[in-house]
Design a protein around this motif. Structure first.
Motif, PDB file in Angstrom:
ATOM      1  N   TYR A 287      26.536  23.951   0.063  1.00 24.99           N
ATOM      2  CA  TYR A 287      27.695  22.877   0.436  1.00 24.99           C
ATOM      3  C   TYR A 287      27.384  22.029   1.500  1.00 24.99           C
ATOM      4  CZ  TYR A 287      28.808  26.623   3.585  1.00 24.99           C
ATOM      5  OH  TYR A 287      28.825  27.851   4.533  1.00 24.99           O
ATOM      6  N   GLY A 288      26.666  22.422   2.678  1.00 26.03           N
ATOM      7  CA  GLY A 288      26.262  21.484   3.721  1.00 26.03           C
ATOM      8  C   GLY A 288      25.545  20.560   3.228  1.00 26.03           C
ATOM      9  N   GLN A 289      24.614  20.357   1.895  1.00 21.65           N
ATOM     10  CA  GLN A 289      23.854  19.277   1.549  1.00 21.65           C
ATOM     11  C   GLN A 289      24.744  18.313   0.688  1.00 21.65           C
ATOM     12  OE1 GLN A 289      21.275  21.536  -0.857  1.00 21.65           O
ATOM     13  NE2 GLN A 289      20.462  22.454   0.769  1.00 21.65           N
ATOM     14  N   ALA A 290      26.269  18.716   0.542  1.00 26.80           N
ATOM     15  CA  ALA A 290      27.319  17.718  -0.255  1.00 26.80           C
ATOM     16  C   ALA A 290      28.420  17.424   0.515  1.00 26.80           C
ATOM     17  CB  ALA A 290      27.359  18.409  -1.481  1.00 26.80           C
ATOM     18  N   GLU A 291      28.549  17.347   1.987  1.00 28.36           N
ATOM     19  CA  GLU A 291      29.460  17.260   2.836  1.00 28.36           C
ATOM     20  C   GLU A 291      30.375  18.145   2.774  1.00 28.36           C
ATOM     21  OE1 GLU A 291      30.616  13.072   1.718  1.00 28.36           O
ATOM     22  OE2 GLU A 291      29.335  12.258   3.005  1.00 28.36           O
ATOM     23  N   ASP A 292      30.118  19.326   2.823  1.00 26.91           N
ATOM     24  CA  ASP A 292      30.654  20.643   2.831  1.00 26.91           C
ATOM     25  C   ASP A 292      31.608  20.884   1.604  1.00 26.91           C
ATOM     26  OD1 ASP A 292      31.400  22.948   4.427  1.00 26.91           O
ATOM     27  OD2 ASP A 292      33.369  22.057   5.093  1.00 26.91           O
ATOM     28  N   SER A 293      31.076  20.874   0.628  1.00 31.88           N
ATOM     29  CA  SER A 293      31.786  20.824  -0.724  1.00 31.88           C
ATOM     30  C   SER A 293      30.642  21.312  -1.712  1.00 31.88           C
ATOM     31  CB  SER A 293      32.425  19.469  -1.345  1.00 31.88           C
ATOM     32  OG  SER A 293      32.639  19.690  -2.458  1.00 31.88           O
ATOM     33  N   ALA A 294      31.081  22.317  -2.511  1.00 31.01           N
ATOM     34  CA  ALA A 294      30.258  22.766  -3.638  1.00 31.01           C
ATOM     35  C   ALA A 294      30.656  22.325  -5.097  1.00 31.01           C
ATOM     36  CB  ALA A 294      30.389  24.478  -3.666  1.00 31.01           C
ATOM     37  N   ASP A 295      31.461  21.356  -4.908  1.00 31.06           N
ATOM     38  CA  ASP A 295      32.147  20.886  -6.216  1.00 31.06           C
ATOM     39  C   ASP A 295      31.216  20.083  -7.148  1.00 31.06           C
ATOM     40  OD1 ASP A 295      34.591  21.823  -5.466  1.00 31.06           O
ATOM     41  OD2 ASP A 295      35.405  19.946  -4.976  1.00 31.06           O
ATOM     42  N   CYS A 296      30.063  19.794  -6.407  1.00 31.25           N
ATOM     43  CA  CYS A 296      29.240  18.998  -7.328  1.00 31.25           C
ATOM     44  C   CYS A 296      28.014  19.840  -7.831  1.00 31.25           C
ATOM     45  CB  CYS A 296      28.545  17.765  -6.443  1.00 31.25           C
ATOM     46  SG  CYS A 296      27.404  18.335  -5.087  1.00 31.25           S
ATOM     47  N   PHE A 297      28.160  21.037  -7.548  1.00 30.81           N
ATOM     48  CA  PHE A 297      26.949  22.006  -7.760  1.00 30.81           C
ATOM     49  C   PHE A 297      26.957  22.111  -9.526  1.00 30.81           C
ATOM     50  CE2 PHE A 297      26.707  25.236  -4.542  1.00 30.81           C
ATOM     51  CZ  PHE A 297      26.502  24.330  -3.397  1.00 30.81           C
ATOM     52  N   PRO A 298      27.822  22.317 -10.141  1.00 28.91           N
ATOM     53  CA  PRO A 298      27.788  21.978 -11.706  1.00 28.91           C
ATOM     54  C   PRO A 298      27.005  21.007 -12.235  1.00 28.91           C
ATOM     55  CG  PRO A 298      29.909  23.011 -11.128  1.00 28.91           C
ATOM     56  CD  PRO A 298      29.207  22.352  -9.885  1.00 28.91           C
ATOM     57  N   GLU A 299      27.463  19.916 -11.648  1.00 25.62           N
ATOM     58  CA  GLU A 299      26.941  18.548 -12.153  1.00 25.62           C
ATOM     59  C   GLU A 299      25.536  18.151 -11.685  1.00 25.62           C
ATOM     60  OE1 GLU A 299      25.336  14.660 -11.993  1.00 25.62           O
ATOM     61  OE2 GLU A 299      26.252  15.593 -10.296  1.00 25.62           O
ATOM     62  N   PHE A 300      25.150  18.465 -10.531  1.00 24.31           N
ATOM     63  CA  PHE A 300      23.813  18.510  -9.778  1.00 24.31           C
ATOM     64  C   PHE A 300      22.807  19.255 -10.693  1.00 24.31           C
ATOM     65  CE2 PHE A 300      20.319  19.441  -7.115  1.00 24.31           C
ATOM     66  CZ  PHE A 300      20.007  18.457  -6.631  1.00 24.31           C
ATOM     67  N   ILE A 301      23.211  20.600 -10.815  1.00 28.48           N
ATOM     68  CA  ILE A 301      22.354  21.565 -11.601  1.00 28.48           C
ATOM     69  C   ILE A 301      22.038  20.799 -12.976  1.00 28.48           C
ATOM     70  CG2 ILE A 301      22.170  23.968 -12.623  1.00 28.48           C
ATOM     71  CD1 ILE A 301      23.630  24.611  -9.851  1.00 28.48           C
ATOM     72  N   ALA A 302      23.267  20.736 -13.843  1.00 30.67           N
ATOM     73  CA  ALA A 302      22.953  20.124 -15.078  1.00 30.67           C
ATOM     74  C   ALA A 302      22.074  18.917 -15.242  1.00 30.67           C
ATOM     75  CB  ALA A 302      24.319  19.865 -15.669  1.00 30.67           C
ATOM     76  N   ASP A 303      22.309  18.005 -14.109  1.00 31.64           N
ATOM     77  CA  ASP A 303      21.464  16.639 -14.260  1.00 31.64           C
ATOM     78  C   ASP A 303      20.103  17.013 -14.202  1.00 31.64           C
ATOM     79  OD1 ASP A 303      20.700  14.003 -14.370  1.00 31.64           O
ATOM     80  OD2 ASP A 303      21.163  13.669 -12.338  1.00 31.64           O
ATOM     81  N   LEU A 304      19.537  17.920 -13.069  1.00 28.99           N
ATOM     82  CA  LEU A 304      18.088  18.158 -12.802  1.00 28.99           C
ATOM     83  C   LEU A 304      17.651  19.024 -14.131  1.00 28.99           C
ATOM     84  CD1 LEU A 304      18.595  16.933  -9.889  1.00 28.99           C
ATOM     85  CD2 LEU A 304      17.302  19.141  -9.020  1.00 28.99           C
ATOM     86  N   SER A 305      18.309  20.002 -14.549  1.00 28.76           N
ATOM     87  CA  SER A 305      18.139  20.806 -15.653  1.00 28.76           C
ATOM     88  C   SER A 305      17.779  20.063 -16.961  1.00 28.76           C
ATOM     89  CB  SER A 305      19.068  22.135 -15.775  1.00 28.76           C
ATOM     90  OG  SER A 305      18.832  22.529 -17.040  1.00 28.76           O
ATOM     91  N   GLN A 306      18.485  19.141 -17.268  1.00 27.59           N
ATOM     92  CA  GLN A 306      18.574  18.841 -18.713  1.00 27.59           C
ATOM     93  C   GLN A 306      17.459  17.517 -18.523  1.00 27.59           C
ATOM     94  OE1 GLN A 306      22.571  17.043 -19.440  1.00 27.59           O
ATOM     95  NE2 GLN A 306      23.315  19.142 -19.285  1.00 27.59           N
TER      96      GLN A 306
END
Length: 478
Positions: free
Chosen positions: A193-212
């Motif tokens: 979360y420290g890589q996203a300004e103290d938030s994990a909200d972007c994890f699903p979208e970030f993972i989906a983007d790289l994965s796909q």
């Protein structure tokens, strides 16, 4: 920003004869594309550490090949590696941002070729997030050095940095993705979360983007895709339970297996004995399996005495560390994880000991005793007086590891001179007759097998004498 480019980007390597790895269709383990069982037995390594460092500028490729062959002879099947290991400034993969360094491309060309030849596979992650963060002032992605990003607290959020990340993955997929020496992608090392300004909200979208992105490219290039995961520093799940991290790590629909780094605070990260860390490993593996809803494989891809080494600047004494390593490995396997987990050396120098290599070879020798492609394991309780029981089973098979309770040496090791008399073991299994094969985890040898009957939902058998620990492979007879 410049996108990654360079000679050879558009031409994929010729696929090696080494079969690709995939998730078993009927069990939470891995198989080759030919359906043969395959288990990752190995550890984390780095291109700047002593055993692989001679590849840089091709200083001694033959020495690295000898080392890799030696690993394969000791049962090692897999190395987890970072495409860029940013602890030092002269191993950046692209410099300036978006332009691969020819010497680094040559290093990886050689490493994939060598691994393909000796039969080793690589779990590849593109970014060393730890040293990238701490040495950000030197990194090519830093805007002060011509990159797109002022601070790594926006690594997951910056569109231009996302493009660089995807281009790095694209380069690797095009150049080395055709090789069976690539086991799988860890798309992002220790997402935080420290890589996203103290938030994990972007994890699903970030993972989906790289994965796909990677999967689409591999399907276009090769008609198939390597397995994927994203790793997490496991203690964060405990320290920040408010953060929505469990769902993307354990259950993201685009990922093929789940992975965390098991550095349990005060036990695994700074061990005082060799038994308590194994109990922590069992607990965390069980908790992780409970989070997984679709029976995908689970494996620890980093563990070790990180607090002792990094913060206390202490390398564990070799006899202690060997036993600690072996206990953690068997706790991981017997609790339902895939393989023995992947140690981060946390030693000076950063290499595993001869005793750890012997432990890996002993575990590899045990693996054929379990029918992994059909082992739909669940965690169970195995009971034996005087022992901690670690076990997983389905209706046909069971894996049990017993670790002695009680008296230890003054340094925290199990006293191997104390031999426990024959012990009765009990575990829940369906009615039937079973073959029990004991396995010595130190020598890597099986003891004579025996048969026992399960009645009323419980299998009971008696062991021979045990010094410190013993593993058992259990199969239902026709």
């Amino acid at each position: 920003m410049a996108r990654i480019s360079g000679a050879g980007q558009e031409s994929a390597m010729e696929p090696r004869a080494l079969p690709w790895i995939t998730v078993a269709p009927d069990a939470p383990y891995f198989v080759t594309e030919d359906g043969e069982p395959w288990t990752p037995i190995g550890q984390n390594d780095a291109i700047t550490w002593p055993e692989l460092a001679p590849l840089f500028h091709r200083r001694d490729v033959a020495a690295v090949e000898r080392h890799l062959r030696w690993l394969a002879d000791h049962g090692v099947t897999c190395l987890r590696l970072m495409l860029e290991y940013a602890q030092v400034r002269h191993r950046y993969f692209d410099r300036p941002a978006g332009r691969p360094v020819p010497a680094m491309v040559q290093l990886w060309d050689d490493l994939f070729d060598l691994c393909g030849r000796v039969g080793l596979r690589i779990l590849l992650t593109p970014v060393d997030t730890f040293w990238t963060w701490f040495h950000w002032r030197h990194h090519p992605w830093n805007s002060a050095n011509g990159g797109p990003l002022a601070h790594p607290s926006r690594l997951l959020l910056c569109p231009a940095t996302r493009t660089l990340s995807k281009d790095r993955l694209s380069f690797a997929a095009r150049r080395w993705g055709g090789s069976g020496a690539l086991f799988a992608w860890d798309l992002w090392n220790e997402i935080h979360y420290g890589q996203a300004e103290d938030s994990a909200d972007c994890f699903p979208e970030f993972i989906a983007d790289l994965s796909q992105h990677v999967r689409t490219l591999e399907l276009e290039l090769y008609g198939r895709a390597h397995p994927q995961t994203v790793s997490l520093f496991g203690p964060e799940l405990v320290q920040r339970p408010d953060m929505p991290m469990r769902d993307p790590i354990y259950r993201h629909p685009d990922l093929d297996f789940a992975s965390i780094h098991i550095y349990a605070t005060g036990t695994i990260d700074a061990p005082r004995d060799t038994v308590t860390p194994a109990l922590a490993m069992r607990r965390i593996v069980r908790e992780s399996l409970a989070e997984i809803r679709d029976d995908r494989p689970f494996l620890d891809t980093e563990h070790g005495p990180i607090h002792s080494f990094k913060d206390h600047r202490r390398t564990l004494p070799e006899p202690f560390d060997d036993e600690y390593f072996r206990h953690l490995s068997w706790a991981h396997l017997a609790s339902g994880g895939v393989g023995g987990g992947m140690r981060w050396p946390n030693r000076h120098p950063h290499v595993l000991t001869a005793g750890m290599r012997q432990a890996q070879r002993a575990m590899t020798g045990f693996l054929p005793l379990i029918d992994w492609p059909r082992f739909r394991r669940r965690t169970i309780d195995a009971r034996a007086r005087g022992f901690h029981g670690f076990a997983c089973a389905d209706d046909r098979q069971a894996l049990v590891w017993l670790l002695r309770r009680g008296r230890r040496l003054s340094d925290g090791r199990v006293d191997q001179a104390i031999v426990t008399d024959r012990t009765d073991v009990s575990l829940p299994m369906p009615t039937g007759r079973y073959r029990i094969t004991p396995w010595d985890t130190i020598t890597g040898r099986a003891a004579p097998a025996s048969d026992a009957e399960a009645t009323n939902g419980a299998l009971r058998f008696r062991t021979t004498e045990i010094a410190g620990d013993r593993a058992f492979a259990i199969h239902r007879l026709p």
